[in-house]
Write a protein that holds these residues in place. Structure first.
Motif, PDB file in Angstrom:
ATOM      1  N   VAL A 196       1.993   2.027  -1.453  1.00  0.00           N
ATOM      2  CA  VAL A 196       0.973   1.988  -2.501  1.00  0.00           C
ATOM      3  C   VAL A 196       1.591   2.668  -3.729  1.00  0.00           C
ATOM      4  O   VAL A 196       2.166   3.749  -3.620  1.00  0.00           O
ATOM      5  N   VAL A 197       1.506   1.995  -4.872  1.00  0.00           N
ATOM      6  CA  VAL A 197       2.122   2.507  -6.094  1.00  0.00           C
ATOM      7  C   VAL A 197       1.010   2.899  -7.066  1.00  0.00           C
ATOM      8  O   VAL A 197       0.076   2.126  -7.279  1.00  0.00           O
ATOM      9  N   LYS A 198       1.112   4.102  -7.626  1.00  0.00           N
ATOM     10  CA  LYS A 198       0.091   4.467  -8.612  1.00  0.00           C
ATOM     11  C   LYS A 198       0.655   4.370 -10.009  1.00  0.00           C
ATOM     12  O   LYS A 198       1.846   4.503 -10.237  1.00  0.00           O
ATOM     13  N   ASN A 199      -0.249   4.122 -10.948  1.00  0.00           N
ATOM     14  CA  ASN A 199       0.165   4.006 -12.332  1.00  0.00           C
ATOM     15  C   ASN A 199      -0.948   4.583 -13.186  1.00  0.00           C
ATOM     16  O   ASN A 199      -2.116   4.553 -12.815  1.00  0.00           O
ATOM     17  N   SER A 200      -0.562   5.125 -14.321  1.00  0.00           N
ATOM     18  CA  SER A 200      -1.542   5.708 -15.213  1.00  0.00           C
ATOM     19  C   SER A 200      -1.406   5.040 -16.565  1.00  0.00           C
ATOM     20  O   SER A 200      -0.294   4.867 -17.060  1.00  0.00           O
ATOM     21  N   SER A 201      -2.538   4.622 -17.141  1.00  0.00           N
ATOM     22  CA  SER A 201      -2.445   4.053 -18.487  1.00  0.00           C
ATOM     23  C   SER A 201      -3.068   5.006 -19.505  1.00  0.00           C
ATOM     24  O   SER A 201      -3.501   4.599 -20.563  1.00  0.00           O
TER      25      SER A 201
HETATM   26  C1  LIG Z   1       2.792   1.241 -15.198  1.00  0.00           C
HETATM   27  O1  LIG Z   1       2.215   1.257 -16.483  1.00  0.00           O
HETATM   28  C2  LIG Z   1       3.151   1.123 -17.523  1.00  0.00           C
HETATM   29  C3  LIG Z   1       2.448   1.294 -18.854  1.00  0.00           C
HETATM   30  O2  LIG Z   1       1.169   0.757 -18.840  1.00  0.00           O
HETATM   31  C4  LIG Z   1       3.831  -0.232 -17.397  1.00  0.00           C
HETATM   32  O3  LIG Z   1       4.815  -0.379 -18.381  1.00  0.00           O
HETATM   33  C5  LIG Z   1       4.486  -0.329 -16.016  1.00  0.00           C
HETATM   34  O4  LIG Z   1       5.028  -1.613 -15.831  1.00  0.00           O
HETATM   35  C6  LIG Z   1       3.480  -0.074 -14.926  1.00  0.00           C
HETATM   36  N1  LIG Z   1       4.152  -0.022 -13.645  1.00  0.00           N
HETATM   37  C7  LIG Z   1       3.650  -0.622 -12.578  1.00  0.00           C
HETATM   38  C8  LIG Z   1       4.422  -0.428 -11.324  1.00  0.00           C
HETATM   39  O5  LIG Z   1       2.615  -1.271 -12.587  1.00  0.00           O
END
Ligand SMILES: *[C@@H]1O[C@H](CO)[C@@H](O)[C@H](O)[C@H]1NC(C)=O
Ligand SMILES: *[C@@H]1O[C@H](CO)[C@@H](O)[C@H](O)[C@H]1NC(C)=O
Ligand SMILES: *[C@@H]1O[C@H](CO)[C@@H](O)[C@H](O)[C@H]1NC(C)=O
Ligand SMILES: *[C@@H]1O[C@H](CO)[C@@H](O)[C@H](O)[C@H]1NC(C)=O
Ligand SMILES: *[C@@H]1O[C@H](CO)[C@@H](O)[C@H](O)[C@H]1NC(C)=O
Ligand SMILES: *[C@@H]1O[C@H](CO)[C@@H](O)[C@H](O)[C@H]1NC(C)=O
Length: 425
Positions: A311-316
């Motif tokens: 599971v991969v987390k991401n923050s915007s």
């Molecule tokens: C995580 O978020 C950033 C910026 O919104 C984006 O560039 C990146 O591709 C995202 N990574 C994943 C694994 O979704």
């Protein structure tokens, strides 16, 4: 001389690094000779991703060789959670128990637990209702959850069972060697439906507590379990089939100016899924869960989660996060929990939102074998290539085959093409 003292200090802190574990099992295949292939998963919470310890088997489990992967890490290095997965070839000749024992939990544990010990009981007799071996209860949690000492909080722990059994929670029992010692925290009450309640107290109860729970599955109606020898055993609705440990740290933090969610303690906002929401997913297809939270009087800093490794987390930014999981074929037909909290910070204080969990159900792909005769302008001995396969697929899609299906050629002969369609639906 000085260097020696430093080394001693280091090994002193090294010994106190544990923040809990858990384990679940999924039987995958029963062989005619009695062996059962069982997928075992466990989670380890330590102060660093470099710490590790092994589970051992009381029974006949063959060689247990886990693959260990990082799940998530608290950004100030408070903890790292890892997942171990292994396929055990279990011969259920005797009761199979998996044991995790060693030392030590982190320092200053308020309920005086030092050594770690956890126990899983694996039942593999064939159930009269599902005609398959039992699947354990499923659960997960991050290594440490927080609550300020002056706030009331209910932790609705995730607990479900893929067989449809009733899952009940209790504190571990010393007489069953489920922990060492089990010492239930005095600041917590637990209901059998797995709600852990913390009531506001005064600052003398601040600090970390080791929470050592056991989850058991009880059938909805009396069933029988048939062993590989044909011996039968009855389980009534008040007799547990299997059991798994769920151990973590509860941190009772200093007083917060307000317990109202959305000020210091983060409050979840839409589109965050409700607690216990279920998501359907397919093998090799990414599933994304969006999470948002706010805290007017603190800074939202992190999403902390526990779930299957991968599971991969991401923050915007501004309190918006995503968790993305692409299940593999190993998880086909299984259901896995993902739990999360949002953490906010203010100076050195850390504040947690409530704990939320969702269930991801990985659907069983459908495999269809097609024998087809294709009239084509290919010359005698011409190859059925990707272009031809794509044309066949386009034709099948126009006849109603889901467009995410995969088509693979098994065999072909000059006037006949045998193709297999694998559909994700
Ligand atoms: C995580 O978020 C950033 C910026 O919104 C984006 O560039 C990146 O591709 C995202 N990574 C994943 C694994 O979704
Ligand atoms: C636990 O339950 C008892 C009895 O209902 C109650 O008096 C006590 O305050 C509860 N403790 C917590 C931490 O909720
Ligand atoms: C919490 O504690 C207070 C007294 O300290 C008591 O009145 C109340 O019933 C308790 N609540 C729960 C949910 O146990
Ligand atoms: C704090 O609470 C504990 C248990 O509830 C109690 O024994 C103790 O006297 C309290 N201390 C103060 C300073 O109120
Ligand atoms: C929280 O922040 C608001 C302004 O954003 C402020 O008016 C309020 O006093 C703060 N509350 C506390 C308890 O500090
Ligand atoms: C973040 O969430 C807020 C609502 O909390 C929304 O208004 C904003 O557009 C989101 N920002 C991004 C970058 O997704």
């Amino acid at each position: 001389m000085l260097r020696l003292v430093l080394l001693l200090l280091l090994s002193g802190t090294h010994a106190t690094h544990f923040l809990g574990t858990m384990m679940t099992y999924y039987p995958k295949q029963v062989h005619k000779d009695g062996f059962v292939m069982v997928s075992l998963r466990y989670k380890l919470g330590f102060t660093s991703c470099s710490h590790y310890d092994s589970w051992y088997c009381n029974g006949y489990c063959g060689n247990l060789i886990p693959t260990v992967q990082k799940i998530d890490m608290e950004p100030s290095s408070e903890w790292c959670q890892q997942e171990g997965t292994m396929t055990a070839v279990i011969y259920p000749y005797v009761l199979t128990q998996l044991v995790f024992a060693g030392g030590n939990w982190i320092d200053y544990i308020q309920n005086n637990v030092v050594a770690w010990r956890a126990l899983t009981s694996v039942e593999l007799g064939i159930r009269s209702d599902t005609k398959k071996p039992n699947i354990s209860p499923q659960s997960t949690i991050i290594p440490a959850v927080r609550v300020p000492s002056n706030c009331q909080r209910d932790f609705n722990l995730m607990a479900f069972d893929p067989d449809g059994d009733n899952v009940k929670c209790r504190f571990g029992s010393d007489s069953l060697y489920e922990c060492d010692p089990c010492a239930p925290p005095s600041v917590l009450n637990l209901t059998s439906s797995c709600t852990l309640s913390f009531n506001s107290t005064n600052s003398t109860s601040e600090g970390p507590y080791a929470v050592q729970l056991v989850l058991e599955d009880f059938p909805q109606q009396t069933i029988t379990l048939t062993s590989i020898y044909g011996a039968q055993q009855t389980k009534t609705t008040s007799q547990a089939i299997s059991k798994i440990p769920l151990q973590f740290v509860l941190r009772v933090d200093p007083v917060v100016p307000s317990c109202t969610e959305g000020l210091f303690l983060p409050k979840f906002l839409p589109p965050t899924p409700e607690h216990r929401a279920t998501f359907l997913s397919n093998v090799n297809q990414p599933l994304t869960i969006s999470i948002a939270a706010e805290a007017a009087n603190a800074t939202i800093s992190e999403l902390l989660f526990s779930g299957p490794a991968g599971v991969v987390k991401n923050s915007s930014g501004s309190g918006n996060f995503t968790l993305t999981w692409t299940p593999s074929v190993n998880e086909e037909g299984e259901s896995h929990p993902i739990c999360f909290v949002v953490q906010a910070t203010l100076n050195s204080a850390k504040y947690h939102s409530e704990l939320r969990c969702v269930i991801v159900q990985v659907e069983l792909g459908m495999v269809v074998r097609l024998n087809m005769k294709v009239l084509s302008s290919l010359s005698q001995g011409g190859r059925v290539n990707e272009v031809v396969l794509q044309k066949i697929k386009d034709e099948l899609v126009s006849m109603g085959l889901p467009s995410d299906s995969a088509l693979r050629l098994l065999k072909s002969s000059s006037m006949l093409a045998n193709a297999t369609a694998t559909s994700g639906v």
